[in-house]
Write a protein that holds these residues in place. Structure first.
Motif, PDB file in Angstrom:
ATOM      1  N   PRO A 126      15.486  58.171 -10.593  1.00 51.74           N
ATOM      2  CA  PRO A 126      16.795  58.075 -11.248  1.00 51.74           C
ATOM      3  C   PRO A 126      17.782  59.076 -10.646  1.00 51.74           C
ATOM      4  CG  PRO A 126      15.160  59.026 -12.736  1.00 51.74           C
ATOM      5  CD  PRO A 126      14.449  58.640 -11.484  1.00 51.74           C
ATOM      6  N   THR A 127      19.024  58.664 -10.534  1.00 54.42           N
ATOM      7  CA  THR A 127      20.076  59.530  -9.997  1.00 54.42           C
ATOM      8  C   THR A 127      21.247  59.553 -10.969  1.00 54.42           C
ATOM      9  OG1 THR A 127      21.097  57.704  -8.797  1.00 54.42           O
ATOM     10  CG2 THR A 127      19.415  58.961  -7.618  1.00 54.42           C
ATOM     11  N   LYS A 128      22.308  60.275 -10.578  1.00 55.09           N
ATOM     12  CA  LYS A 128      23.508  60.304 -11.416  1.00 55.09           C
ATOM     13  C   LYS A 128      24.153  58.927 -11.483  1.00 55.09           C
ATOM     14  CE  LYS A 128      24.812  65.092 -10.609  1.00 55.09           C
ATOM     15  NZ  LYS A 128      25.836  65.983 -10.058  1.00 55.09           N
ATOM     16  N   ASP A 129      24.139  58.232 -10.355  1.00 54.59           N
ATOM     17  CA  ASP A 129      24.744  56.901 -10.312  1.00 54.59           C
ATOM     18  C   ASP A 129      23.942  55.887 -11.129  1.00 54.59           C
ATOM     19  OD1 ASP A 129      26.573  58.001  -8.599  1.00 54.59           O
ATOM     20  OD2 ASP A 129      25.526  57.321  -6.788  1.00 54.59           O
ATOM     21  N   MET A 130      22.622  55.981 -11.018  1.00 54.14           N
ATOM     22  CA  MET A 130      21.739  55.068 -11.751  1.00 54.14           C
ATOM     23  C   MET A 130      20.822  55.907 -12.641  1.00 54.14           C
ATOM     24  SD  MET A 130      20.678  52.156  -8.956  1.00 54.14           S
ATOM     25  CE  MET A 130      19.645  53.259  -8.038  1.00 54.14           C
ATOM     26  N   PRO A 131      21.091  55.952 -13.948  1.00 55.59           N
ATOM     27  CA  PRO A 131      20.277  56.801 -14.819  1.00 55.59           C
ATOM     28  C   PRO A 131      18.850  56.288 -15.027  1.00 55.59           C
ATOM     29  CG  PRO A 131      21.890  55.596 -16.098  1.00 55.59           C
ATOM     30  CD  PRO A 131      22.169  55.301 -14.654  1.00 55.59           C
ATOM     31  N   GLU A 132      18.573  55.078 -14.586  1.00 52.37           N
ATOM     32  CA  GLU A 132      17.235  54.514 -14.747  1.00 52.37           C
ATOM     33  C   GLU A 132      16.723  54.072 -13.381  1.00 52.37           C
ATOM     34  OE1 GLU A 132      15.071  51.417 -17.795  1.00 52.37           O
ATOM     35  OE2 GLU A 132      17.181  51.159 -17.360  1.00 52.37           O
ATOM     36  N   SER A 133      15.484  54.408 -13.071  1.00 50.55           N
ATOM     37  CA  SER A 133      14.939  54.024 -11.773  1.00 50.55           C
ATOM     38  C   SER A 133      14.659  52.526 -11.742  1.00 50.55           C
ATOM     39  CB  SER A 133      13.650  54.798 -11.486  1.00 50.55           C
ATOM     40  OG  SER A 133      12.616  54.347 -12.325  1.00 50.55           O
ATOM     41  N   GLY A 134      14.538  52.000 -10.542  1.00 47.96           N
ATOM     42  CA  GLY A 134      14.266  50.570 -10.383  1.00 47.96           C
ATOM     43  C   GLY A 134      12.926  50.172 -10.963  1.00 47.96           C
ATOM     44  N   GLY A 135      11.950  51.061 -10.829  1.00 48.95           N
ATOM     45  CA  GLY A 135      10.623  50.758 -11.367  1.00 48.95           C
ATOM     46  C   GLY A 135      10.624  50.648 -12.881  1.00 48.95           C
ATOM     47  N   SER A 136      11.300  51.581 -13.549  1.00 54.04           N
ATOM     48  CA  SER A 136      11.329  51.518 -15.015  1.00 54.04           C
ATOM     49  C   SER A 136      12.161  50.331 -15.494  1.00 54.04           C
ATOM     50  CB  SER A 136      11.866  52.824 -15.602  1.00 54.04           C
ATOM     51  OG  SER A 136      13.201  53.032 -15.217  1.00 54.04           O
ATOM     52  N   LEU A 137      13.224  50.011 -14.762  1.00 53.34           N
ATOM     53  CA  LEU A 137      14.021  48.832 -15.109  1.00 53.34           C
ATOM     54  C   LEU A 137      13.183  47.557 -14.964  1.00 53.34           C
ATOM     55  CD1 LEU A 137      16.847  47.721 -15.830  1.00 53.34           C
ATOM     56  CD2 LEU A 137      17.265  47.545 -13.383  1.00 53.34           C
ATOM     57  N   ALA A 138      12.415  47.486 -13.894  1.00 55.59           N
ATOM     58  CA  ALA A 138      11.561  46.315 -13.672  1.00 55.59           C
ATOM     59  C   ALA A 138      10.481  46.215 -14.750  1.00 55.59           C
ATOM     60  CB  ALA A 138      10.922  46.383 -12.293  1.00 55.59           C
ATOM     61  N   MET A 139       9.898  47.346 -15.135  1.00 55.80           N
ATOM     62  CA  MET A 139       8.872  47.325 -16.178  1.00 55.80           C
ATOM     63  C   MET A 139       9.459  46.889 -17.518  1.00 55.80           C
ATOM     64  SD  MET A 139       5.949  47.884 -14.947  1.00 55.80           S
ATOM     65  CE  MET A 139       5.022  48.194 -16.423  1.00 55.80           C
ATOM     66  N   ARG A 140      10.655  47.346 -17.813  1.00 54.99           N
ATOM     67  CA  ARG A 140      11.307  46.945 -19.062  1.00 54.99           C
ATOM     68  C   ARG A 140      11.597  45.444 -19.040  1.00 54.99           C
ATOM     69  NH1 ARG A 140      16.858  47.971 -21.012  1.00 54.99           N
ATOM     70  NH2 ARG A 140      17.231  48.859 -18.962  1.00 54.99           N
ATOM     71  N   ALA A 141      12.083  44.940 -17.909  1.00 54.74           N
ATOM     72  CA  ALA A 141      12.362  43.506 -17.785  1.00 54.74           C
ATOM     73  C   ALA A 141      11.077  42.689 -17.894  1.00 54.74           C
ATOM     74  CB  ALA A 141      13.057  43.224 -16.456  1.00 54.74           C
TER      75      ALA A 141
END
Length: 154
Positions: free
Chosen positions: A66-81
Motif C-alpha cells: 500500500p502507498t499514499k496513492d493507493m491505501p490498499e494493496s492489490g493483493g488485499s483488494l483481490a482477496m476482498r473481491a
C-alpha cells in the motif's frame, strides 16, 4: 497349514467387503488427477505472476504494497473481491436451488430425482460403433491408423 489359514482369512475379508480392493485403484487415480491439477494450477499462477513482474516491475511492486496513492494493496483488494464474489455465487446458487426445490413441492431428494426425471427428456442409449477398450496406447494408435486407412479407401 498356517499359510492355509491365512489364505482363508484373506478370502473371508475379501468376501466381507469386496469394494475395498476395487476402490483402491480409483482412489489412486483420483489422487493422481488431483495432484496434477494442483501442480498445474500453481504452475500457471506462478508463471502469470512472473510474467507480470517481468513486464513491469515497478507497477508490480506498487500493487504489492500500500502507498499514499493507493491505501490498499492489490493483493488485499483481490482477496476482498474474491471473498465477495464467492459469497454472492454461493448465496445466489443456494437461493436458486431452494426456489426450485420449493416450486417443485418435494420433501426429499428421491422425490426431487423422480420429478426431475419425469420433466427432463430421456437420453437415448446408443451402441458405440467402434472399439472402446484398449490394453495400451500402442493398440489405440494402431486402431486409429487402421480406421483412418479404412476411411481413405471408402
Amino acid at each position: 497349514m498356517d499359510s492355509n489359514n491365512e489364505t482363508e482369512l484373506a478370502a473371508k475379508k475379501k468376501e466381507a467387503d469386496p469394494n475395498v480392493s476395487e476402490n483402491k485403484p480409483k482412489l489412486l487415480e483420483a489422487s493422481f488427477l488431483l495432484s496434477v491439477t494442483g501442480i498445474s494450477l500453481l504452475g500457471g499462477f506462478g508463471m502469470a505472476l512472473a510474467m507480470a513482474k517481468k513486464k513491469d516491475p515497478s507497477f508490480f511492486l506498487k500493487g504489492m504494497m500500500p502507498t499514499k496513492d493507493m491505501p490498499e494493496s492489490g493483493g488485499s483488494l483481490a482477496m476482498r473481491a474474491l471473498g465477495w464474489g464467492t459469497f454472492y455465487a454461493v448465496t445466489g446458487f443456494s437461493a436458486f436451488c431452494f426456489g426450485v426445490w420449493k416450486l417443485m413441492g418435494v420433501n426429499n431428494l428421491q422425490e426431487f430425482r423422480y420429478k426431475v426425471g419425469n420433466i427432463l427428456p430421456e437420453i437415448p442409449k446408443t451402441e458405440n460403433p467402434g472399439r472402446s477398450d484398449f490394453k495400451n496406447l500402442r493398440e489405440l494408435l494402431n486402431y486409429i491408423v487402421e480406421e483412418s486407412e479404412k476411411s481413405k479407401k471408402s
